[in-house]
Design an enzyme around this catalytic site. Structure first.
Site, mmCIF file in Angstrom:
data_model
loop_
_atom_site.group_PDB
_atom_site.id
_atom_site.type_symbol
_atom_site.label_atom_id
_atom_site.label_comp_id
_atom_site.label_asym_id
_atom_site.label_seq_id
_atom_site.Cartn_x
_atom_site.Cartn_y
_atom_site.Cartn_z
ATOM 1 N N TYR A 1 0.835 -1.212 0.000
ATOM 2 C CA TYR A 1 0.000 0.000 0.000
ATOM 3 C C TYR A 1 0.866 1.258 0.000
ATOM 4 O O TYR A 1 1.826 1.376 0.754
ATOM 5 C CB TYR A 1 -0.923 0.030 1.227
ATOM 6 N N GLY B 1 -5.054 6.217 0.000
ATOM 7 C CA GLY B 1 -6.410 6.351 0.528
ATOM 8 C C GLY B 1 -7.381 5.436 -0.167
ATOM 9 O O GLY B 1 -7.142 4.231 -0.317
ATOM 10 N N ARG C 1 -10.499 33.610 46.652
ATOM 11 C CA ARG C 1 -10.673 32.511 47.606
ATOM 12 C C ARG C 1 -10.625 31.138 46.927
ATOM 13 O O ARG C 1 -10.093 30.173 47.474
ATOM 14 C CB ARG C 1 -12.012 32.676 48.339
ATOM 15 N N ASN D 1 -13.165 7.405 2.864
ATOM 16 C CA ASN D 1 -12.104 6.562 3.409
ATOM 17 C C ASN D 1 -11.740 7.092 4.798
ATOM 18 O O ASN D 1 -11.720 6.358 5.785
ATOM 19 C CB ASN D 1 -10.882 6.576 2.486
ATOM 20 N N GLN D 2 -11.501 8.391 4.871
ATOM 21 C CA GLN D 2 -11.249 9.045 6.160
ATOM 22 C C GLN D 2 -12.595 9.514 6.716
ATOM 23 O O GLN D 2 -12.916 10.690 6.732
ATOM 24 C CB GLN D 2 -10.306 10.236 5.975
#
Length: 518
Positions: free
Chosen positions: A63, A70, A289, A424-425
């Site tokens: 790949y 992608g 405080r 894909n993403q």
């Protein structure tokens, strides 16, 4: 205040774990970097590259090496085109927008990417690591646009500018001056680098930008926590407040360690070790405080922020990873920046609360209804000139505006995942946007801190004149004296923008030593 590193002992990179402070030292130009000459380190890097080469010969498919990227991973790349594929990757990702990262941030990016690749599981060559080291050694930094990353598949677009610069394309900051990368390389007799098959993907498919920005944000927030504590002590002193709100036994009843540490620092600053049977001043307003409870959130979060960032820094976070020992390629999603995104989203919320706290203290200091006898707006003008002079009136308005903007930016970026790249993403971290948001929030917090510090120091000096015989606690007195070496007190009205910008620069670069690490 960024300085080039002197020829001192360099930080040696061999795949070992680095600290956030190591990254900060290199980013700020205080330390050089060198690649280890250890034979085993070099062998580990070379084994990964050789295995990748053998895999290509035997299987023919890897790949991002023999395929498109992608969703195009099913698209084979012809053998004759494989050498040009890394160039294509950084070329089509050259669409970054927005301001360029500062040189300090760019140094951090280069180092963080180098640390990841030194893990030896990315299938890159030792030559690539040497080129990245060269950039740091010569302070030739890629010009990286800050916009365009969704934080998975890593910081692809911004890191494409790093890959391109190695290959002699796009622009660099050469010792701080912007110029074409090709010129900077040629001037030093260095030929553009030719990326090997997986090296474009290894450079770009990772979390280096968000992690680098996260390290810088962590350091700034850490310092602001201590500074907010010191400013609170000054405010309590100026307001003639109750220093016994920070009693040690009181804080054992609510045992958050960071909160207890803040209370202890306030006790020491205000010289209030033992609480009397009944304080003459009962209860101050919450912004003084409850300061340990606000600042303590930052103090208690710092350790796990550090853990998340340190783990990410010392990870291999590209895809795929190469295990030469086991003889396999591992496809996964280590480029996902969820941990960094979560740190940055929570950090910016905690930091914005520091601005809100200090803004409320400033509002008390300037208001003659609540500042217990100090002049209106903390004017240092003579009594006959008070009607004409307005002291910190406009500064308080500005601090309120900066606080509002910081609070507005605390919306978490990580919940705004967008499906991109043909689905894909389809789930992304938004880690780089979260880191950029955090840095902007921190800039605003530093502005509020500068304004409140300026005013609180003025208030302490005015209180000292009113309270004859009641001396300012020593630690606060010493701190104000040091402050006065850089910033004058306010008498007659003057424009304070130069003072505030000077203070912001001092704060950003951690000018004052505040407290020992606790």
């Amino acid at each position: 205040m960024t300085h080039r590193a002197e020829p001192s002992t360099p930080l040696i990179l061999s795949g070992q774990a680095l600290s956030l402070e190591d990254v900060l030292a290199v980013a700020e130009g205080r330390r050089r970097v060198a690649l280890s000459d250890d034979a085993e380190f070099h062998a580990r890097i070379e084994r990964g590259q050789r295995f990748l080469e053998r895999l290509l010969e035997e299987d023919g498919v890897v790949y991002g090496v023999t395929t498109g990227y992608g969703d195009a991973c099913t698209r084979p790349v012809a053998a004759e085109d494989i050498p040009s594929l890394p160039h294509q990757l950084f070329t089509f990702h050259g669409c970054g927008m927005g301001q360029a990262l500062e040189v300090e941030a760019a140094r951090a990016v280069v180092l963080v990417r180098l640390v990841s690749l030194c893990q030896g599981v990315s299938g890159v060559s030792i030559e690539l690591l040497e080129r990245l080291t060269w950039l740091l050694e010569h302070d030739v930094m890629p010009v990286i646009p800050e916009e365009g990353s969704v934080g998975a598949s890593g910081d692809l677009t911004p890191l494409s500018y790093l890959a391109a610069v190695l290959c002699g394309e796009r622009d660099v900051f050469d010792d701080g001056v912007r110029r074409p990368a090709a010129e900077a390389l040629a001037e030093r007799g260095l030929a553009p680098y030719r990326l090997k098959p997986k090296e474009g993907l290894a450079l770009m498919n990772g979390t280096a930008v968000m992690t680098a920005l996260g390290v810088l944000a962590f350091a700034r927030c850490d310092y602001l926590s201590g500074l907010a504590t010191r400013i609170t002590a000054l405010s309590v002193q100026a307001l003639a407040g109750n220093p016994y709100h920070f009693d040690a036994e009181l804080f054992t009843a609510k045992p958050h360690p960071g909160q207890q540490r803040v209370a202890a620092r306030l006790r020491e600053d205000l010289h209030a070790p033992t609480t009397p049977r009944n304080s003459p001043r009962l209860q101050d307003r919450y912004s003084t405080r409850c300061a340990p409870h606000v600042i303590g959130v930052v103090e208690d979060a710092l350790p796990w922020w550090r853990q998340f960032l340190t783990n990410e820094l010392n990870s291999a976070n590209d895809n795929p990873l190469i295990d030469a020992e086991a003889g396999k390629v591992m496809h996964g999603g280590h480029f996902y920046g969820g941990h960094v995104a979560f740190v940055m989203d929570s950090l910016k919320q905690a930091a914005a609360n520091l601005a809100d706290l200090l803004d409320r203290q400033l509002a008390l200091l300037v208001d003659s209804r609540y500042n217990h006898g100090l002049p209106s707006n903390l004017s240092g003008a003579s009594p006959e000139r008070l009607a004409l002079n307005h002291g910190y009136k406009a500064v308080q308005i500005g601090a309120s505006a900066w606080t509002a903007e910081a609070l507005k930016l605390t919306m978490p970026a990580s919940v705004f995942s967008r499906s991109t790249e043909c689905h894909n993403q389809d789930k992304v971290s938004m880690g780089t946007i979260a880191a950029r948001d955090a840095l902007r929030v921190l800039t605003l917090v530093e502005q509020v801190a500068a304004a409140t510090l300026h005013a609180a120091a003025q208030g302490v000096e005015l209180r000292s004149r009113l309270a004859a015989g009641d001396a300012t606690p020593e630690r606060l007195s010493v701190f104000v004296d040091r402050l006065r070496k850089d910033i004058a007190s306010l008498g007659e009205d003057r424009a304070l923008d130069s003072d505030l910008n000077r203070l912001c620069a001092l704060i950003r670069h951690r000018h004052w030593s505040l407290y020992d690490a606790g």
